[in-house]
Design a protein around this motif. Structure first.
Motif, PDB file in Angstrom:
ATOM      1  N   GLY A  60      50.096   6.528  51.077  1.00 21.88           N
ATOM      2  CA  GLY A  60      49.796   5.171  50.627  1.00 21.88           C
ATOM      3  C   GLY A  60      50.140   4.091  51.630  1.00 21.88           C
ATOM      4  O   GLY A  60      49.616   2.993  51.550  1.00 21.88           O
ATOM      5  N   ALA A  61      51.016   4.395  52.592  1.00 23.27           N
ATOM      6  CA  ALA A  61      51.364   3.407  53.609  1.00 23.27           C
ATOM      7  C   ALA A  61      50.293   3.412  54.698  1.00 23.27           C
ATOM      8  O   ALA A  61      49.494   4.331  54.795  1.00 23.27           O
ATOM      9  CB  ALA A  61      52.728   3.734  54.206  1.00 23.27           C
ATOM     10  N   LYS A  62      50.279   2.397  55.526  1.00 23.65           N
ATOM     11  CA  LYS A  62      49.318   2.314  56.623  1.00 23.65           C
ATOM     12  C   LYS A  62      49.933   2.820  57.930  1.00 23.65           C
ATOM     13  O   LYS A  62      49.570   2.378  59.005  1.00 23.65           O
ATOM     14  CB  LYS A  62      48.846   0.870  56.810  1.00 23.65           C
ATOM     15  N   ASP A  63      50.878   3.771  57.822  1.00 23.11           N
ATOM     16  CA  ASP A  63      51.526   4.254  59.034  1.00 23.11           C
ATOM     17  C   ASP A  63      50.837   5.469  59.648  1.00 23.11           C
ATOM     18  O   ASP A  63      50.676   5.561  60.847  1.00 23.11           O
ATOM     19  CB  ASP A  63      53.013   4.531  58.796  1.00 23.11           C
ATOM     20  N   PHE A  64      50.368   6.426  58.854  1.00 18.93           N
ATOM     21  CA  PHE A  64      49.779   7.659  59.365  1.00 18.93           C
ATOM     22  C   PHE A  64      48.579   8.041  58.524  1.00 18.93           C
ATOM     23  O   PHE A  64      48.683   8.172  57.308  1.00 18.93           O
ATOM     24  CB  PHE A  64      50.828   8.782  59.305  1.00 18.93           C
ATOM     25  N   GLY A  65      47.432   8.186  59.166  1.00 20.85           N
ATOM     26  CA  GLY A  65      46.242   8.575  58.434  1.00 20.85           C
ATOM     27  C   GLY A  65      45.014   8.525  59.317  1.00 20.85           C
ATOM     28  O   GLY A  65      45.098   8.191  60.503  1.00 20.85           O
ATOM     29  N   PRO A  66      43.847   8.855  58.765  1.00 20.24           N
ATOM     30  CA  PRO A  66      42.621   8.912  59.555  1.00 20.24           C
ATOM     31  C   PRO A  66      42.056   7.521  59.852  1.00 20.24           C
ATOM     32  O   PRO A  66      41.827   6.739  58.947  1.00 20.24           O
ATOM     33  CB  PRO A  66      41.665   9.715  58.666  1.00 20.24           C
ATOM     34  N   GLY A  67      41.872   7.205  61.123  1.00 21.02           N
ATOM     35  CA  GLY A  67      41.243   5.945  61.513  1.00 21.02           C
ATOM     36  C   GLY A  67      42.189   4.969  62.181  1.00 21.02           C
ATOM     37  O   GLY A  67      43.414   5.126  62.167  1.00 21.02           O
ATOM     38  N   TRP A  68      41.593   3.944  62.769  1.00 24.99           N
ATOM     39  CA  TRP A  68      42.358   2.948  63.533  1.00 24.99           C
ATOM     40  C   TRP A  68      43.080   1.934  62.655  1.00 24.99           C
ATOM     41  O   TRP A  68      43.818   1.090  63.155  1.00 24.99           O
ATOM     42  CB  TRP A  68      41.428   2.245  64.517  1.00 24.99           C
ATOM     43  N   PHE A 114      45.413   2.710  60.811  1.00 24.64           N
ATOM     44  CA  PHE A 114      46.764   3.257  60.691  1.00 24.64           C
ATOM     45  C   PHE A 114      47.507   3.152  62.016  1.00 24.64           C
ATOM     46  O   PHE A 114      46.892   3.191  63.086  1.00 24.64           O
ATOM     47  CB  PHE A 114      46.699   4.718  60.242  1.00 24.64           C
ATOM     48  N   THR A 115      48.820   3.034  61.937  1.00 24.94           N
ATOM     49  CA  THR A 115      49.637   2.997  63.144  1.00 24.94           C
ATOM     50  C   THR A 115      49.380   4.230  63.993  1.00 24.94           C
ATOM     51  O   THR A 115      49.164   4.134  65.196  1.00 24.94           O
ATOM     52  CB  THR A 115      51.138   2.913  62.775  1.00 24.94           C
ATOM     53  N   ILE A 116      49.410   5.411  63.374  1.00 22.50           N
ATOM     54  CA  ILE A 116      49.079   6.662  64.042  1.00 22.50           C
ATOM     55  C   ILE A 116      47.779   7.185  63.429  1.00 22.50           C
ATOM     56  O   ILE A 116      47.719   7.469  62.235  1.00 22.50           O
ATOM     57  CB  ILE A 116      50.197   7.714  63.885  1.00 22.50           C
ATOM     58  N   ASN A 117      46.747   7.302  64.251  1.00 16.83           N
ATOM     59  CA  ASN A 117      45.443   7.789  63.806  1.00 16.83           C
ATOM     60  C   ASN A 117      45.489   9.317  63.818  1.00 16.83           C
ATOM     61  O   ASN A 117      45.518   9.945  64.871  1.00 16.83           O
ATOM     62  CB  ASN A 117      44.355   7.268  64.743  1.00 16.83           C
ATOM     63  N   SER A 118      45.487   9.923  62.651  1.00 11.59           N
ATOM     64  CA  SER A 118      45.625  11.381  62.538  1.00 11.59           C
ATOM     65  C   SER A 118      44.404  12.136  63.049  1.00 11.59           C
ATOM     66  O   SER A 118      44.435  13.358  63.172  1.00 11.59           O
ATOM     67  CB  SER A 118      45.910  11.778  61.090  1.00 11.59           C
ATOM     68  N   GLN A 119      43.321  11.415  63.377  1.00 13.23           N
ATOM     69  CA  GLN A 119      42.125  12.068  63.888  1.00 13.23           C
ATOM     70  C   GLN A 119      42.156  12.241  65.406  1.00 13.23           C
ATOM     71  O   GLN A 119      41.258  12.845  65.978  1.00 13.23           O
ATOM     72  CB  GLN A 119      40.882  11.273  63.484  1.00 13.23           C
TER      73      GLN A 119
END
Length: 120
Positions: free
Chosen positions: A8-16, A18-23
């Protein structure tokens, strides 16, 4: 003890967004420092100058096994339903990123006066 990013946070996940783009490739680092007489776990994710940090407090219960030596195990797998593992930002992680997982540039090092890990 668990350190989770995303959820739910904008720290880690798919896409720019997020702080860290998991892709995209990112760096994972884990340290086990002694702080105030307690063993802690510091987890750091970094990518393109951005950094996320998480701390696991009081890992004294694993101090013995860490001192005795442990094996590093890396694994990547998929399932038809991974929400039990990390539903996080994707809500259906098995369809978030079907790209190949690559583990590279692995470095093991000792802390303090401990002997260096033996290759092999």
């Amino acid at each position: 003890p668990i350190v989770k990013f995303g959820n739910g946070a904008k720290d880690f996940g798919p896409g720019w967004d997020f702080t860290i783009n998991s892709q995209l490739p990112f760096t994972f680092k884990m340290d086990f420092p002694m702080e105030g007489g307690r063993l802690k776990g510091h987890v750091t994710l970094s990518q393109y100058g951005k950094t996320l940090t998480g701390v696991m407090d009081n890992l004294d219960s694993i101090k013995g096994p860490l001192s005795d030596g442990m094996a590093l195990v890396l694994d990547a797998w998929r399932s038809s339903d991974l929400t039990w593992l990390d539903g996080g930002v994707c809500h259906k992680p098995e369809t978030c990123n079907m790209k190949e997982t690559v583990f590279s540039n692995i470095k093991l090092s000792s802390l303090g006066d401990s002997p260096a890990p033996a290759p092999g």
